[in-house]
Design an enzyme around this catalytic site. Structure first.
Site, PDB file in Angstrom:
ATOM      1  N   HIS A 497      -1.807  11.852   4.226  1.00  0.00           N
ATOM      2  CA  HIS A 497      -0.451  11.333   4.416  1.00  0.00           C
ATOM      3  C   HIS A 497      -0.447  10.188   5.430  1.00  0.00           C
ATOM      4  O   HIS A 497       0.074   9.099   5.152  1.00  0.00           O
ATOM      5  CB  HIS A 497       0.465  12.472   4.880  1.00  0.00           C
ATOM      6  N   GLU A 498      -1.012  10.447   6.599  1.00  0.00           N
ATOM      7  CA  GLU A 498      -0.987   9.425   7.639  1.00  0.00           C
ATOM      8  C   GLU A 498      -1.819   8.206   7.237  1.00  0.00           C
ATOM      9  O   GLU A 498      -1.474   7.075   7.573  1.00  0.00           O
ATOM     10  CB  GLU A 498      -1.476   9.994   8.971  1.00  0.00           C
ATOM     11  N   HIS A 501       0.269   5.829   5.245  1.00  0.00           N
ATOM     12  CA  HIS A 501       1.023   4.907   6.105  1.00  0.00           C
ATOM     13  C   HIS A 501       0.117   3.781   6.594  1.00  0.00           C
ATOM     14  O   HIS A 501       0.510   2.606   6.628  1.00  0.00           O
ATOM     15  CB  HIS A 501       1.577   5.654   7.317  1.00  0.00           C
ATOM     16  N   HIS A 504      -0.464   1.145   4.022  1.00  0.00           N
ATOM     17  CA  HIS A 504       0.727   0.302   3.888  1.00  0.00           C
ATOM     18  C   HIS A 504       0.721  -0.786   4.958  1.00  0.00           C
ATOM     19  O   HIS A 504       1.093  -1.938   4.702  1.00  0.00           O
ATOM     20  CB  HIS A 504       1.975   1.181   4.021  1.00  0.00           C
TER      21      HIS A 504
END
Length: 715
Positions: A497-498, A501, A504
């Site tokens: 998940h991290e 980010h 991105h």
């Protein structure tokens, strides 16, 4: 004496590592005493630039106005970002004092900039002027966002109201910082020392090893547990001792409240009044800007159009999930009564009973799965996947760090040979990886920007750098041998998940800092890449590359994987309702100061709002002493105020985006789909509306069908 003092101040500034922007941050050299002179110097420099730009000009263009403002602002933001990061990961009394002394100055400055009519007028002139039409779409988006932010920053308010608006910003910043400090202090203060190992029956060996090591580090015998998640949660999940589970549960859900264990000694950590004051200030800020409430203000830069739209979305999800949740709880209660001797299931029994039911139903335990996920193998598997999907290379790099456990990496892309240079690899971005929980480090997991991508003078590129932070159990030393950290499958998901980010932020191709990476992305879309990456943690083609048994080195057996998939949506109804509960609590709390949950003086009764949401959408009653809101940092100290719904909102987008990989046929690690996701979602950052990016990738509007299917709730 004055000259000597001036010379000393000059030397302090010249030797200040926070003022060196030539390369990577000097984390090995930064000290609390550097904060004040660095921030004061950068504030003075940035104020001078602002003052120069305020002067009337016949011709306002990007080069003579926006660029110098961005150059000065970025240095200040980067230095303060370093200070804020250190305050989160290596908190000390000295650093905290320096942070708290500098923060009001930053808030005052940025508030003044956001209300500066001269700057606002120049942005308006730039948009209305002859140069605007020739600007790139990225630069136009920066200008549009700036105009919106000036209005939301109070630039159009009368002078008297501007002053009050500035006071609100400063007070609000101090309160949210205090909120975080209280949670951290309450977390660090609690320790539970268990002398008799028999009291820890059921607890996995690795959890006991970590607890014994923690006790030995304090010079004590026995087993030490704290309120850091990797320490306390194994007790809730595995300990047969019900009284022990109850004590740890209560300590965790009463953090930073007056209902905590022996809390009379720590009244100053109670966040109840902080919450009330934060809400009061947010309401006043919104009303100064012409909104009825803070929820309306919060949604202006987001995808969602109104609080009512968000509430309807959440309530619809809640009503869809409730029958599944009721069935989950009924099964759990029956199992606990029939097999565990628990006729009355309590909140502190739920993780324990759930794990036992999972083991019985699917014939495996989380602890069994954990043995196949040593952290180095997981990280290597994550890198392997990212390299395949997005056509990049990730390798170890070197940089000064704030703790010996921190690692540093670089991301590169292949550079074709030209007449002037041979082929090779070109730097795309870099990242720090700080994986383990420790004292002085805030709990949870997050990605933050250390530096953003932008084009620089002469045609060069400033490459982005990210902080990737988690709180996993650190490697243990057994008989003098360091054992690799073992991750639960949930922790594997958190890491992916991290990193989503981080991708991105780092794989953007945008050259304007205001819309580069995650900058300028609507808050309720910013979770799209992170939640998208989570899906790969359930794919056999991915897991086979990132598992190796801690003792034998064997990969995850296909039979065990099949059991994990069968159990994937175990209690998904209860999990969905939990997210709906937190999101609705947040939105209703900020949506109105009147009506339900409000006292006669207009002050929101926080507990009443939460109780009303729970009555409607929670199937497992919370104990009356539960005060989880007092540690709900996402909405009271983070960026998720009236925005926690973003997790579920973005999950619609991420599930639908991932469905494109499922539809690609064959291996879900689709190279073609990966390149398109990179080009249409990651690369464009905030340079266009998130919905446009989604439609460019998917070819249509998002649909909720994939989310319901992935959650086991499809019709």
């Amino acid at each position: 004496m004055t000259n000597q003092t001036s010379q000393a101040d000059s030397n302090t500034v010249q030797n200040n590592p926070l003022l060196d922007f030539s390369g990577l941050a000097h984390f090995d050299a930064i000290r609390p005493e550097h904060v004040k002179p660095a921030i004061d110097t950068l504030l003075a420099q940035t104020r001078a630039v602002v003052a120069a730009l305020e002067a009337p000009a016949d011709d306002v263009n990007w080069e003579n106005f926006v660029e110098p403002l961005e150059d000065a602002s970025e240095k200040l933001s980067r230095a303060w970002g370093i200070v804020g990061h250190l305050n989160s990961v290596v908190d000390t009394p000295e650093l905290r004092a320096a942070y708290n002394e500098a923060e009001p100055k930053l808030v005052e400055f940025w508030t003044a900039v956001s209300q500066n009519l001269a700057l606002f007028d120049k942005y308006k002139a730039l948009k209305a002027g002859p140069h605007y039409a020739a600007l790139s779409a990225e630069r136009k988006k920066v200008i549009e966002n700036a105009l919106r932010d000036f209005r939301l920053g109070g630039a159009e308010l009368p002078e008297q109201q501007k002053q009050r608006f500035a006071e609100i910003q400063e007070e609000h910043a101090a309160l949210t910082t205090r909120f975080s400090e209280n949670v951290l202090d309450a977390t660090n203060d609690f320790t539970l020392l268990v002398e008799d190992e028999a009291e820890l029956a059921g607890l996995p060996d690795d959890a006991k090893r970590a607890a014994r090591a923690a006790a030995e580090a304090d010079g004590k015998s026995g087993f030490k547990f704290t309120l850091h998640f990797p320490s306390f949660f194994p007790i809730l999940q595995y300990a047969d001792n019900r009284a022990l589970r109850a004590r740890v549960y209560r300590a965790n859900v009463t953090k930073a409240s007056l209902l905590g264990e022996d809390f009379s000694k720590r009244v100053e950590w109670d966040n109840t009044a902080n919450i009330d004051n934060i809400l009061r200030l947010r309401r006043e800020e919104a009303q100064l800007l012409g909104f009825d409430n803070y929820a309306q203000l919060s949604l202006v830069p987001k995808m969602a159009q109104s609080p009512q739209q968000v509430i309807a979305f959440l309530e619809d999800l809640g009503h869809r999930a409730r029958p599944f949740a009721e069935n989950d709880l009924a099964e759990l209660r029956a199992f606990a009564a029939d097999h565990l001797g628990l006729p009355q299931l309590e909140a502190w029994d739920v993780p324990y009973a759930s794990e036992k039911l999972r083991e019985q139903r699917y014939a495996f335990s989380e602890q069994e799965v954990k043995q196949y996920f040593p952290e180095p193998k997981v990280v290597g598997g994550l890198f392997h996947l990212v390299q395949q999907l997005f056509d990049v290379r990730i390798t170890a790099d070197t940089a000064p760090a704030w703790h010996p456990d921190v690692r540093f990496y670089k991301i590169e892309k292949a550079a074709p040979a030209t007449d002037d240079a041979p082929g090779g690899y070109q730097l795309v971005g870099q990242f720090y990886l700080d994986l383990y929980a420790r004292a002085g480090k805030q709990g949870g997991a997050w990605m933050d920007s250390a530096r953003s991508r932008r084009l620089v003078a002469g045609g060069g590129v400033q490459t982005p750098i990210a902080y990737l932070t988690c709180n996993f159990t650190a490697p243990a030393t057994v008989n003098g041998v360091v054992q690799p950290a073992l991750l639960t499958h949930d922790e594997v998901i958190t890491l992916f998940h991290e990193f989503g980010h981080g991708l991105h932020h780092m794989l953007t191709r945008v050259g304007e800092i205001g819309v580069s990476g995650i900058a300028g992305v609507e808050w309720d879309a910013v979770e799209l890449p992170s939640q998208f990456m989570e899906n790969f943690c359930w794919e056999w083609d991915v897991l086979e590359h990132m598992t190796a048994h801690a003792e034998t080195g064997a990969a995850l057996p296909r039979a065990l994987y099949d059991k994990m998939i069968a159990a994937k949506n175990f209690q998904s109804g209860m999990q969905m309702l939990r997210q709906v509960e937190m999101s609705l609590f947040d939105m209703r709390l900020h949506d109105s100061a009147k009506g339900s949950g409000a006292s006669g003086n207009g002050q929101t009764d926080v507990q009443q709002v939460l109780d009303e949401v729970r009555a409607e959408f929670s199937v497992m009653p919370a104990p009356p002493f539960n005060r989880y809101q007092n540690a709900f940092g996402h909405i009271f100290a983070g960026g998720y105020a009236a925005g926690y719904y973003s997790y579920k909102w973005a999950e619609v987008l991420s599930a639908d985006a991932y469905a494109a990989f499922e539809e690609a046929g064959g291996n879900v690690v689709s190279i073609a789909a990966g390149r398109k996701f990179r080009d249409e979602i990651l690369a464009v950052g905030g340079s266009r509306p998130a919905l446009e990016s989604f439609k460019a990738f998917r070819g249509r509007e998002p649909s909720i069908d994939a989310l319901l299917r992935h959650s086991g709730m499809a019709a």
